[in-house]
Design an enzyme around this catalytic site. Structure first.
Site, PDB file in Angstrom:
ATOM      1  N   THR A  17       0.812  -1.214   0.000  1.00 25.99           N
ATOM      2  CA  THR A  17       0.000   0.000   0.000  1.00 25.99           C
ATOM      3  C   THR A  17       0.850   1.270   0.000  1.00 25.99           C
ATOM      4  O   THR A  17       1.882   1.341   0.660  1.00 25.99           O
ATOM      5  CB  THR A  17      -0.991   0.031   1.191  1.00 25.99           C
ATOM      6  OG1 THR A  17      -1.835   1.176   1.030  1.00 25.99           O
ATOM      7  CG2 THR A  17      -0.287   0.113   2.529  1.00 25.99           C
ATOM      8  N   ASN A  19      -0.932   3.983   0.765  1.00 23.98           N
ATOM      9  CA  ASN A  19      -1.830   4.810   1.578  1.00 23.98           C
ATOM     10  C   ASN A  19      -1.342   4.770   3.031  1.00 23.98           C
ATOM     11  O   ASN A  19      -1.365   3.717   3.665  1.00 23.98           O
ATOM     12  CB  ASN A  19      -3.255   4.239   1.453  1.00 23.98           C
ATOM     13  CG  ASN A  19      -4.265   4.948   2.330  1.00 23.98           C
ATOM     14  OD1 ASN A  19      -3.941   5.449   3.404  1.00 23.98           O
ATOM     15  ND2 ASN A  19      -5.513   4.962   1.891  1.00 23.98           N
ATOM     16  N   ASP A  78      -6.990  -4.955  -0.134  1.00 23.12           N
ATOM     17  CA  ASP A  78      -7.939  -4.176  -0.930  1.00 23.12           C
ATOM     18  C   ASP A  78      -9.274  -4.206  -0.206  1.00 23.12           C
ATOM     19  O   ASP A  78      -9.715  -5.270   0.249  1.00 23.12           O
ATOM     20  CB  ASP A  78      -8.074  -4.714  -2.356  1.00 23.12           C
ATOM     21  CG  ASP A  78      -8.594  -3.614  -3.287  1.00 23.12           C
ATOM     22  OD1 ASP A  78      -7.922  -2.562  -3.392  1.00 23.12           O
ATOM     23  OD2 ASP A  78      -9.668  -3.785  -3.880  1.00 23.12           O
ATOM     24  N   GLY A 164     -11.096   7.482   5.608  1.00 20.66           N
ATOM     25  CA  GLY A 164     -12.054   7.024   4.602  1.00 20.66           C
ATOM     26  C   GLY A 164     -13.497   7.238   5.052  1.00 20.66           C
ATOM     27  O   GLY A 164     -13.894   8.334   5.450  1.00 20.66           O
ATOM     28  N   TYR A 165     -14.262   6.149   5.011  1.00 23.72           N
ATOM     29  CA  TYR A 165     -15.685   6.207   5.350  1.00 23.72           C
ATOM     30  C   TYR A 165     -15.934   5.984   6.851  1.00 23.72           C
ATOM     31  O   TYR A 165     -17.088   5.855   7.267  1.00 23.72           O
ATOM     32  CB  TYR A 165     -16.448   5.148   4.543  1.00 23.72           C
ATOM     33  CG  TYR A 165     -16.375   5.349   3.039  1.00 23.72           C
ATOM     34  CD1 TYR A 165     -17.283   6.189   2.389  1.00 23.72           C
ATOM     35  CD2 TYR A 165     -15.404   4.721   2.267  1.00 23.72           C
ATOM     36  CE1 TYR A 165     -17.221   6.374   1.009  1.00 23.72           C
ATOM     37  CE2 TYR A 165     -15.331   4.895   0.892  1.00 23.72           C
ATOM     38  CZ  TYR A 165     -16.244   5.726   0.274  1.00 23.72           C
ATOM     39  OH  TYR A 165     -16.185   5.918  -1.098  1.00 23.72           O
ATOM     40  N   ARG A 193     -10.399  -5.121   8.155  1.00 26.20           N
ATOM     41  CA  ARG A 193      -8.949  -5.236   7.873  1.00 26.20           C
ATOM     42  C   ARG A 193      -8.278  -6.146   8.898  1.00 26.20           C
ATOM     43  O   ARG A 193      -7.459  -7.002   8.541  1.00 26.20           O
ATOM     44  CB  ARG A 193      -8.320  -3.835   7.885  1.00 26.20           C
ATOM     45  CG  ARG A 193      -6.788  -3.824   7.702  1.00 26.20           C
ATOM     46  CD  ARG A 193      -6.257  -2.433   7.382  1.00 26.20           C
ATOM     47  NE  ARG A 193      -6.783  -1.979   6.118  1.00 26.20           N
ATOM     48  CZ  ARG A 193      -7.778  -1.079   5.994  1.00 26.20           C
ATOM     49  NH1 ARG A 193      -8.289  -0.491   7.053  1.00 26.20           N
ATOM     50  NH2 ARG A 193      -8.234  -0.760   4.816  1.00 26.20           N
TER      51      ARG A 193
HETATM   52  P1  IMP Z   1      -8.334   0.577  -1.275  1.00 23.66           P
HETATM   53  O1  IMP Z   1      -8.259  -0.718  -0.565  1.00 23.66           O
HETATM   54  O2  IMP Z   1      -7.092   1.372  -1.174  1.00 23.66           O
HETATM   55  O3  IMP Z   1      -8.846   0.448  -2.679  1.00 23.66           O
HETATM   56  O4  IMP Z   1      -9.384   1.418  -0.418  1.00 23.66           O
HETATM   57  C1  IMP Z   1     -10.598   1.830  -0.909  1.00 23.66           C
HETATM   58  C2  IMP Z   1     -11.153   2.997  -0.156  1.00 23.66           C
HETATM   59  O5  IMP Z   1     -11.976   2.462   0.871  1.00 23.66           O
HETATM   60  C3  IMP Z   1     -10.183   3.939   0.535  1.00 23.66           C
HETATM   61  O6  IMP Z   1      -9.796   4.987  -0.284  1.00 23.66           O
HETATM   62  C4  IMP Z   1     -11.005   4.452   1.684  1.00 23.66           C
HETATM   63  O7  IMP Z   1     -11.800   5.539   1.256  1.00 23.66           O
HETATM   64  C5  IMP Z   1     -11.910   3.298   1.986  1.00 23.66           C
HETATM   65  N1  IMP Z   1     -11.400   2.513   3.096  1.00 23.66           N
HETATM   66  C6  IMP Z   1     -10.476   1.519   3.068  1.00 23.66           C
HETATM   67  N2  IMP Z   1     -10.304   1.025   4.303  1.00 23.66           N
HETATM   68  C7  IMP Z   1     -11.128   1.723   5.106  1.00 23.66           C
HETATM   69  C8  IMP Z   1     -11.382   1.679   6.508  1.00 23.66           C
HETATM   70  O8  IMP Z   1     -10.798   0.888   7.281  1.00 23.66           O
HETATM   71  N3  IMP Z   1     -12.297   2.549   6.956  1.00 23.66           N
HETATM   72  C9  IMP Z   1     -12.962   3.428   6.150  1.00 23.66           C
HETATM   73  N4  IMP Z   1     -12.743   3.528   4.855  1.00 23.66           N
HETATM   74  C10 IMP Z   1     -11.833   2.669   4.337  1.00 23.66           C
END
Ligand code: IMP
Length: 211
Positions: A17, A19, A78, A164-165, A193
């Site tokens: 990641t 992020n 993901d 995020g959310y 997660r």
């Molecule tokens: P990705 O796994 O990086 O594609 O994450 C997708 C999106 O889901 C992220 O940009 C966040 O906006 C959201 N996200 C991922 N994990 C979390 C979490 O633990 N809490 C809230 N939002 C999340």
């Protein structure tokens, strides 16, 4: 696998990641597991396009790219937020829900606006977070596990924690606080997660990797 694990030696995994919010959660969750040591994603590895239709495919794309770039086993996560009233969306598109290069707040604002526009107040806010956590070894072998937490979407954001959310998600297994109102260890006790990563760590241990 890249070679026989030394008994007692930790499994060194590069994190796929880019992020920082996800990376710090992955560190906190796997840090409590033992047997695994994490190294950050090297800054010179280009961004991986998440072109898959499923969380599993996108996790594989990210882990395979980092494993190929570094010659090390890589761990990717993901995650998607699935809202029943949106047919399971934004799901695999959760990070780009409001468009490319948007903020978390943009995505949350779009989600709340979409739900507010739907007829009927009850029922429409059921949702779940789902994570696929995947380890890919340089020889192409992989192990993945899924984690899920069910809950509801609030009408307005609450709380300063998480990312995020999180400010609009109330887990069923809690006391009515959003994920963003929980302490970090409270979120990790029940989160999508943490469930995916702990199951992955168990699977690695039962394969005798990194233990
Ligand atoms: P990705 O796994 O990086 O594609 O994450 C997708 C999106 O889901 C992220 O940009 C966040 O906006 C959201 N996200 C991922 N994990 C979390 C979490 O633990 N809490 C809230 N939002 C999340």
């Amino acid at each position: 696998m890249s070679g026989p694990a030394q008994p007692g030696a930790p499994l060194v995994l590069v994190m796929a990641t880019a992020n920082p919010d996800k990376a710090s959660e992955i560190r906190e969750i796997l840090g409590g597991e033992g047997g695994v040591r994490l190294v950050p994603r090297p800054a010179d590895v280009p961004d991986v396009e998440e072109t898959g239709d499923t969380l599993e495919v996108n996790a594989r794309l990210k882990a395979a790219a980092l494993s190929a770039a570094t010659g090390m086993p890589a761990v990717a996560d993901d995650t998607g937020l699935e809202v029943d009233a949106l047919g399971g969306g934004p799901g695999v598109r959760s990070s780009r829900y409001a468009g490319e290069d948007v903020t978390y707040a943009d995505n949350v604002a779009k989600l709340l606006a979409e739900l507010a526009a739907l007829p009927g107040r009850g029922g429409v806010r059921r949702a779940r977070f789902r994570t696929v956590a995947l380890v890919r070894f340089p020889d192409g072998r992989e192990i993945w596990r899924e984690g899920m937490v069910a809950g509801t979407i609030t009408e307005t954001p609450r709380g300063e924690g998480g990312f995020g959310y999180d400010p609009v998600f109330v887990p069923d297994e809690g006391d009515g606080r959003t994920f963003a109102e929980l302490r970090r260890e409270e979120k990790h006790a029940i989160s999508h997660r943490a469930r995916a990563l702990r199951a992955l760590a168990d699977a690695l241990r039962s394969e005798g990797v990194g233990t």
